[in-house]
Design an enzyme around this catalytic site. Structure first.
Site, PDB file in Angstrom:
ATOM      1  CD  GLU A   1     -67.096  17.159 -55.890  1.00 58.34           C
ATOM      2  OE1 GLU A   1     -66.672  18.198 -55.366  1.00 58.34           O
ATOM      3  OE2 GLU A   1     -68.283  17.100 -56.226  1.00 58.34           O
TER       4      GLU A   1
ATOM      5  CD  GLU B   1     -66.464  21.014 -58.942  1.00 59.38           C
ATOM      6  OE1 GLU B   1     -67.115  21.326 -57.905  1.00 59.38           O
ATOM      7  OE2 GLU B   1     -66.830  20.198 -59.323  1.00 59.38           O
TER       8      GLU B   1
END
Length: 595
Positions: free
Chosen positions: A158, A235
């Site tokens: 991320e 995710e």
């Protein structure tokens, strides 16, 4: 030798198209005796892959000193997945987030006040290189290209939510390749323009998306950047984590199953975050700070498919049914449930007051000004600061610049109150919750016990040094010449306990942070849950193992105790309580209470 890659918009394993249905299982949040049970339950739900992060701070707790044993034995975990014929996705990036302490980075990075994180800063890169020189050779034999189960590895996590240094991402990628990593590499980011632009290396590296809902919108955004690659949700947030003092998060199973059905119908691949959350044992919980500091609770139940104790949930059964409709029934049956037991109440009959034990727990360090925890060479736990102040002085406000994260203030050993990172005002204006002390003519000793409640794991506040980060003032005057005791609480063997007499409970227990000790007998070790009703805030140690933190403010009301931590026969429990308890009794019950 096997191969896994991308061809014509599809994942391909050994030349055949394949769809990944993966689940996140963090080996470092589960006692090793239960790794196989959790992986079997993953396979019995119809999944064909497992994903795990690798937390740098677990594996290099001190610079140059590495740990890959016990709960840190990542290669054994991956080999178990291989034995069960599961693919493995590994996310070994220096930063993992994961609601884990400091996002997985080691605290000793912050001993250098000039350290710059997650960018082309040479001192930081040198530390990463030294870590990768040890880690990557352990993973290399487990790559699918060496007939192992690892089919893909992540470069950074991320990153687009933090920065946009593409040279840094290139450096990490090249470093992995140089060390023999020849499997598919990927990045994962939120499905937003800024995040995908900052965090990806398209087209050379596969980009994946992280989200909890609206998959059509997320995959459409991902396709704008890489239209010729498979759609992968790295995710799928099917639950959420809890902070102390807020409501327990829950997400209904029909909502989760419905979104999964949509993704599978579209042909996408998916990784559930989390399949099984587990527990933030010890001091490894992270925290968030977006204007207000919020530490994460000990439980990482996440309202996932398996709960914190590895039990099958309604969400598990609903997801299992959806997967079966799309890819057929699971290859293996569900394992038997792990046994739960109640051991009843245990009275803690011995007490050791912290301030009587300082010289057994630590050696004092002196400095003109208070040092941070990292500068003291300490990673987690507490630091006790004390200084002598001349008198007389009128009642004046105690000011800490800045406290990270929660300080208990004492005057000549008497408790004065709490200075909290969120509530404390650094001005001289007095508010109701501020602490003011009066210094006697002969002078007084000010003591400050600071708790590290977990370093920030996400966002722009990552550089989160602990302890007293600037200084302490009495009114407008800085106080100098400090004595400091590091209290990581990683070895309690030198504590000297005394019996706690009946008449002392309501007085002696409340004035000073104390360790309480008791023993209990177990004839059959099994999973259980520790209830600390009547206690306030602290840490629990079972047979020397740090179970984690408790706090009466909730939402979590029990600590998970895996059966393998118990001994047949005599067991020891030590509770470090910061604010005292009238009746030092704990209870082991056969069900969890998370809020």
């Amino acid at each position: 030798m096997s191969t896994f890659g991308v061809d014509a918009g599809l994942f391909v394993f050994n030349g055949r198209p394949i769809r990944l249905i993966s689940g996140a299982v963090h080996y470092f949040r589960i006692v090793p005796a239960y790794w196989e049970d959790r992986l079997l339950k993953l396979k019995a739900c119809g999944f064909n892959a497992v994903e795990t992060y690798i937390p740098w701070n677990l594996h290099e707790p001190r610079e140059g000193r590495f740990n890959f044993e016990g709960i840190a034995d990542v290669t054994r975990f991956i080999e178990l997945a291989h034995k069960l014929e599961l693919f493995v996705l590994v996310r070994p990036s220096p930063y993992i987030c994961a609601e884990w302490e400091f996002g997985g980075m080691p605290s000793w990075l912050l001993a250098d006040a000039n350290m710059k994180l997650r960018c082309m800063h040479r001192p930081y890169l040198d530390k990463v290189d030294a870590y990768y020189d040890v880690l990557m050779p352990l993973l290399k034999p487990l790559l699918c290209t060496n007939d192992g189960p690892i089919i893909a590895m992540q470069i950074e996590n991320e990153y687009g939510s933090y920065g946009n240094d593409k040279a840094y991402l290139d450096y990490l990628r090249d470093g992995m390749i140089r060390r023999g990593v020849d499997v598919l590499l990927f990045t994962s980011d939120g499905a937003e323009d800024s995040m995908l632009q900052g965090g990806s290396l398209i087209p050379e590296v596969l980009a994946t998306a992280n989200f909890g809902s609206k998959p059509e919108k997320a995959f459409a955004k991902l396709a704008e950047y890489q239209p010729d690659k498979p759609a992968m949700c790295m995710e799928y947030w099917n639950g959420w984590f809890d902070h102390w003092g807020e409501e327990h998060h829950a997400r209904e199973y029909d909502d989760v199953a419905g979104e999964l059905d949509n993704m599978l119908r579209s042909g996408a691949s998916i990784n559930f975050y989390m399949f099984h959350g587990g527990t933030n044992f010890g001091f490894f919980n992270g925290a968030n700070d977006f204007g207000r500091y919020e530490p994460t609770v000990t439980s990482y139940d996440y309202h996932a498919l398996l709960n914190e104790a590895g039990e099958v949930t309604d969400k598990y059964m609903a997801v299992r049914e959806v997967i079966a409709r799309h890819v057929g029934p699971p290859a293996v049956p569900l394992p038997e449930p792990v046994k739960k037991m109640s051991y009843g109440a245990v009275r803690l009959t011995e007490q050791a007051k912290l301030f009587d034990q300082l010289d057994r727990l630590s050696r004092p360090v002196t400095s003109v000004y208070p040092e941070t925890m990292e500068r003291l060479g300490q990673d987690y736990g507490f630091v006790y600061y004390q200084t002598q102040v001349s008198g007389p002085r009128p009642k004046s406000k105690v000011v800490i610049q800045e406290v990270r994260d929660r300080a208990l203030v004492y005057l000549n050993g008497d408790y004065q109150g709490v200075i909290d990172r969120n509530e404390h005002d650094n001005t001289l204006d007095m508010n109701a919750h501020d602490i003011a002390v009066e210094i006697s003519p002969e002078g007084s000793k000010i003591g400050i016990l600071v708790e590290n409640q977990g370093r920030v794991n996400y966002g722009w506040m990552l550089k989160d040094s602990k302890g007293i980060t600037e200084g302490v003032r009495l009114a407008g005057q800085f106080l100098f010449n400090w004595e400091m005791y590091s209290l990581p609480l990683d070895d309690l063997s030198e504590l000297r306990f005394g019996l706690l007499r009946e008449e002392e409970r309501s007085v002696a227990s409340l004035n000073s942070p104390s360790f309480f000790r008791g023993t209990f007998e177990v004839s059959e070790p099994a999973d259980t849950f520790l209830k600390l009703e009547g206690w306030n805030k602290g840490v629990v140690f079972l047979n020397g193992f740090n179970l984690g933190r408790y706090w009466a403010k909730g939402p979590q009301q029990t600590l998970y105790v895996p059966g393998p931590l118990l001994l047949e026969g005599k067991n020891e429990i030590i509770v470090f309580e910061l604010h005292g308890t009238i009746d030092p009794v704990v209870r082991f019950q056969d069900y969890m209470v998370l809020g």
